[in-house]
Motif scaffolding. Structure first.
Motif, PDB file in Angstrom:
ATOM      1  N   SER A   1       0.430   1.648  -4.805  1.00 58.13           N
ATOM      2  CA  SER A   1      -0.068   2.250  -6.041  1.00 58.13           C
ATOM      3  C   SER A   1      -1.563   2.053  -6.255  1.00 58.13           C
ATOM      4  N   GLY A   2      -2.154   1.085  -5.559  1.00 59.54           N
ATOM      5  CA  GLY A   2      -3.554   0.752  -5.801  1.00 59.54           C
ATOM      6  C   GLY A   2      -3.756  -0.156  -6.999  1.00 59.54           C
ATOM      7  N   ALA A   3      -2.680  -0.560  -7.671  1.00 61.63           N
ATOM      8  CA  ALA A   3      -2.800  -1.420  -8.852  1.00 61.63           C
ATOM      9  C   ALA A   3      -3.348  -2.787  -8.466  1.00 61.63           C
TER      10      ALA A   3
ATOM     11  N   ILE B   1      -2.138 -18.905  -2.122  1.00 65.23           N
ATOM     12  CA  ILE B   1      -2.591 -18.152  -0.947  1.00 65.23           C
ATOM     13  C   ILE B   1      -2.581 -16.663  -1.297  1.00 65.23           C
ATOM     14  N   VAL B   2      -3.674 -15.967  -0.977  1.00 64.38           N
ATOM     15  CA  VAL B   2      -3.873 -14.582  -1.423  1.00 64.38           C
ATOM     16  C   VAL B   2      -4.061 -13.650  -0.230  1.00 64.38           C
ATOM     17  N   ASP B   3      -3.378 -12.512  -0.289  1.00 64.72           N
ATOM     18  CA  ASP B   3      -3.580 -11.428   0.665  1.00 64.72           C
ATOM     19  C   ASP B   3      -4.576 -10.453   0.040  1.00 64.72           C
ATOM     20  N   ALA B   4      -5.801 -10.446   0.562  1.00 64.69           N
ATOM     21  CA  ALA B   4      -6.860  -9.580   0.030  1.00 64.69           C
ATOM     22  C   ALA B   4      -7.182  -8.424   0.964  1.00 64.69           C
ATOM     23  N   VAL B   5      -6.336  -8.195   1.963  1.00 64.56           N
ATOM     24  CA  VAL B   5      -6.629  -7.182   2.985  1.00 64.56           C
ATOM     25  C   VAL B   5      -6.847  -5.813   2.361  1.00 64.56           C
ATOM     26  N   GLN B   6      -5.956  -5.409   1.458  1.00 62.96           N
ATOM     27  CA  GLN B   6      -6.053  -4.076   0.881  1.00 62.96           C
ATOM     28  C   GLN B   6      -7.204  -3.957  -0.108  1.00 62.96           C
ATOM     29  N   HIS B   7      -7.435  -4.995  -0.883  1.00 63.42           N
ATOM     30  CA  HIS B   7      -8.410  -4.910  -1.970  1.00 63.42           C
ATOM     31  C   HIS B   7      -9.852  -5.090  -1.522  1.00 63.42           C
ATOM     32  N   ALA B   8     -10.085  -5.899  -0.506  1.00 59.64           N
ATOM     33  CA  ALA B   8     -11.448  -6.313  -0.156  1.00 59.64           C
ATOM     34  C   ALA B   8     -12.440  -5.167  -0.006  1.00 59.64           C
ATOM     35  N   PRO B   9     -12.103  -4.016   0.596  1.00 60.38           N
ATOM     36  CA  PRO B   9     -13.097  -2.950   0.744  1.00 60.38           C
ATOM     37  C   PRO B   9     -13.429  -2.225  -0.559  1.00 60.38           C
ATOM     38  N   HIS B  10     -12.672  -2.495  -1.619  1.00 62.45           N
ATOM     39  CA  HIS B  10     -12.809  -1.716  -2.847  1.00 62.45           C
ATOM     40  C   HIS B  10     -13.388  -2.489  -4.020  1.00 62.45           C
ATOM     41  N   GLY B  11     -13.308  -3.814  -3.984  1.00 66.40           N
ATOM     42  CA  GLY B  11     -13.746  -4.585  -5.144  1.00 66.40           C
ATOM     43  C   GLY B  11     -14.275  -5.953  -4.755  1.00 66.40           C
ATOM     44  N   LEU B  12     -15.078  -6.520  -5.629  1.00 60.34           N
ATOM     45  CA  LEU B  12     -15.722  -7.802  -5.363  1.00 60.34           C
ATOM     46  C   LEU B  12     -14.720  -8.942  -5.481  1.00 60.34           C
TER      47      LEU B  12
ATOM     48  N   TYR C   1     -11.033  -4.416   9.986  1.00 60.48           N
ATOM     49  CA  TYR C   1     -10.847  -2.999  10.288  1.00 60.48           C
ATOM     50  C   TYR C   1     -10.583  -2.181   9.035  1.00 60.48           C
ATOM     51  N   LYS C   2     -10.107  -2.823   7.966  1.00 60.52           N
ATOM     52  CA  LYS C   2      -9.937  -2.118   6.694  1.00 60.52           C
ATOM     53  C   LYS C   2     -11.221  -2.150   5.872  1.00 60.52           C
ATOM     54  N   PHE C   3     -12.185  -2.914   6.342  1.00 60.21           N
ATOM     55  CA  PHE C   3     -13.446  -3.110   5.620  1.00 60.21           C
ATOM     56  C   PHE C   3     -14.586  -2.508   6.436  1.00 60.21           C
ATOM     57  N   PHE C   4     -14.344  -1.310   6.970  1.00 56.80           N
ATOM     58  CA  PHE C   4     -15.332  -0.531   7.719  1.00 56.80           C
ATOM     59  C   PHE C   4     -15.655  -1.133   9.080  1.00 56.80           C
ATOM     60  N   GLY C   5     -14.874  -2.139   9.527  1.00 55.31           N
ATOM     61  CA  GLY C   5     -15.145  -2.819  10.779  1.00 55.31           C
ATOM     62  C   GLY C   5     -14.233  -2.373  11.901  1.00 55.31           C
ATOM     63  N   CYS C   6     -13.692  -3.330  12.675  1.00 55.01           N
ATOM     64  CA  CYS C   6     -12.977  -3.007  13.911  1.00 55.01           C
ATOM     65  C   CYS C   6     -11.622  -3.707  13.945  1.00 55.01           C
ATOM     66  N   ARG C   7     -10.691  -3.099  14.672  1.00 56.46           N
ATOM     67  CA  ARG C   7      -9.381  -3.719  14.883  1.00 56.46           C
ATOM     68  C   ARG C   7      -9.500  -4.894  15.850  1.00 56.46           C
TER      69      ARG C   7
ATOM     70  N   ASP D   1      -7.428   0.385  -7.480  1.00 60.02           N
ATOM     71  CA  ASP D   1      -8.252   0.728  -6.334  1.00 60.02           C
ATOM     72  C   ASP D   1      -8.022   2.199  -5.994  1.00 60.02           C
ATOM     73  N   LEU D   2      -8.800   2.703  -5.042  1.00 62.11           N
ATOM     74  CA  LEU D   2      -8.760   4.138  -4.724  1.00 62.11           C
ATOM     75  C   LEU D   2      -7.570   4.470  -3.814  1.00 62.11           C
ATOM     76  N   ILE D   3      -6.369   4.409  -4.417  1.00 63.94           N
ATOM     77  CA  ILE D   3      -5.131   4.773  -3.722  1.00 63.94           C
ATOM     78  C   ILE D   3      -4.261   5.532  -4.706  1.00 63.94           C
ATOM     79  N   LEU D   4      -3.680   6.623  -4.260  1.00 60.53           N
ATOM     80  CA  LEU D   4      -2.779   7.407  -5.085  1.00 60.53           C
ATOM     81  C   LEU D   4      -1.465   7.625  -4.359  1.00 60.53           C
ATOM     82  N   ALA D   5      -0.372   7.615  -5.128  1.00 64.83           N
ATOM     83  CA  ALA D   5       0.937   7.978  -4.592  1.00 64.83           C
ATOM     84  C   ALA D   5       1.376   9.255  -5.291  1.00 64.83           C
ATOM     85  N   ILE D   6       1.687  10.295  -4.519  1.00 62.77           N
ATOM     86  CA  ILE D   6       2.079  11.576  -5.102  1.00 62.77           C
ATOM     87  C   ILE D   6       3.343  12.091  -4.428  1.00 62.77           C
ATOM     88  N   ALA D   7       3.982  13.051  -5.079  1.00 61.25           N
ATOM     89  CA  ALA D   7       5.121  13.765  -4.502  1.00 61.25           C
ATOM     90  C   ALA D   7       4.895  15.251  -4.717  1.00 61.25           C
TER      91      ALA D   7
END
Length: 434
Positions: A190-192, A213-224, A240-246, A357-363
């Motif tokens: 949802s990006g929430a 312990i925090v998983d910040a993988v999804q959020h890091a490229p979008h917010g401080l 790789y999710k933050f404009f880098g490499c796998r 964050d910049l994620i949308l779920a649509i149908a």
């Protein structure tokens, strides 16, 4: 579930980059407007992959071509050590972390399992708290060690209106016997965004020495991220999710978490987590990412403090992405937004864009989600389906009362023109031209 926006709509719709800055930003990325075979396309699947900075790939080629070992005494080895030291400092800068240990790994998921194991196996407590919206690497790690160690797994439910997790739902599960709290920063469905600052503060009011312990993988490229405001014990990001490499993951562990028993060579320091020889290119990529965000921060002028420039850059990225999100939802005089295209349902459509964050779920009406994804691809747009049968999304979707969704995830290097093109394609698909 579709939420009907209120008449107050969105008070803060962000602020798009000036056109000239947007052109410069786009030029710094590979394959924004075309795929690697030169075919025109929109890549709106950055929650699954991510567009790459040209400078990051150039850093990999330059540094990884060097045959020298950073463990030697030669001049080139000393240069490689500097690359690693600078990248380590930049991981701390990105997180605003002081002290502790920076851990480089092959993947952020692997590091998450290692961090959860170290705490679960060595910190007293008879329960582990997590949320239903966790990525499998977090949730499965918590579940695995809870089962292995005979601890109760407590899972906070989702909020079907916001698409996130309410602070109260997490805090009520924490008690003086909680071993560790494992929590995601933002949902990759949802990006929430979760209110991490409140979660950490209030959970530690219940148990002052609680490990978090925090998983910040999804959020890091979008917010401080600011660990001075959210003092956790472990946090991971995926370059790789933050404009880098796998092939790279980075984590930070607090001083007390870093010295918990973990896999390490006996001769290394008690707080050292890396196993095997470091790959200096991983660190070079982190420096390129931080350099890039600082460059954006510097466009407003003034200041040389690197953390301040980075913070300003992430703030500007967030504001631009919020403007893109508002445009996706409401559209413009050129094309209606997703909220106004017949046949489109915006799932988990919460008004407050500052909490997303910049994620949308649509149908799309009349189209199974995978079929909709294929229709988008025929028209040069890459999005992805999230379905209940997937190990990566089933648990989250079920908690939100959804069978599936088409996930739409642009990046800050996209523009209003890109969004409008996506909306035009969506309108075309919904018109039944498929």
């Amino acid at each position: 579930m579709q939420h009907q926006p209120t008449t107050t709509a969105v008070a803060d719709r962000g602020e798009a980059f000036p056109a000239d800055l947007s052109r410069q930003i786009k030029a710094r990325f590979h394959h924004v407007d075309h795929d690697f075979m030169g075919r025109e396309r929109l890549f709106f699947e950055n929650a699954g992959g991510s567009l790459r900075l040209k400078a990051a790939l150039e850093a990999v080629a330059k540094v990884d071509a060097v045959p020298d070992s950073a463990e030697r005494i030669h001049e080139v080895a000393a240069w490689l050590k500097q690359v690693q030291a600078r990248g380590t400092d930049d991981v701390r800068l990105l997180l605003n972390a002081s002290g502790g240990t920076v851990h480089a790994s092959l993947t952020a998921s692997g590091a998450m399992f290692d961090m959860v194991r170290a705490v679960a196996e060595n910190v007293p407590g008879d329960n582990i708290v997590t949320t239903v919206l966790e990525h499998p690497s977090s949730y499965d790690a918590a579940a695995h060690y809870a089962q292995q160690l005979g601890k109760e797994l407590r899972v906070a439910p989702s909020n079907r209106v916001t698409g996130g997790i309410d602070v109260e739902e997490i805090v009520r599960l924490v008690d003086e016997r909680t071993c560790v709290l494992v929590v995601i920063y933002a949902s990759n469905i949802s990006g929430a965004k979760l209110d991490l600052e409140q979660i950490v503060r209030r959970a530690r009011e219940v148990k002052p020495d609680l490990y978090v312990i925090v998983d910040a993988v999804q959020h890091a490229p979008h917010g401080l991220i600011d660990l001075q405001k959210t003092p956790v014990d472990g946090i991971n990001i995926a370059p790789y999710k933050f404009f880098g490499c796998r092939g790279s993951g980075f984590s930070w562990l607090s001083d007390r978490a870093a010295v918990l028993p973990h896999h390490r060579l006996a001769g290394k320091r008690p707080d050292f987590w890396d196993l095997g020889s470091a790959a200096p290119w991983q660190f070079a990529v982190m420096t390129e990412i931080v350099d890039y965000v600082c460059w954006i921060g510097g466009q407003a002028g003034g200041g040389r403090d690197r953390r301040a420039l980075f913070a300003r850059g992430m703030e500007r990225i967030g504001l631009h992405e919020r403007a893109l999100l508002a445009r996706l939802l409401e559209g413009s005089g050129r094309v209606p937004g997703l909220r106004h295209i017949p046949g489109v349902t915006v799932l988990l459509d919460h008004d407050d864009l500052s909490r997303r964050d910049l994620i949308l779920a649509i149908a799309l009406e009349g189209l199974e989600h995978a079929q909709a994804v294929r229709e988008y691809e025929k028209r040069g747009v890459i999005v992805y389906e999230r379905v209940a049968s997937s190990l990566y999304s089933g648990r989250m979707l079920n908690s939100l009362g959804l069978e599936g969704a088409v996930r739409v995830s642009p990046l800050h290097c996209h523009t209003f023109d890109d969004v409008d093109r996506f909306l035009e394609v969506t309108r075309d698909i919904c018109a039944g031209s498929w």
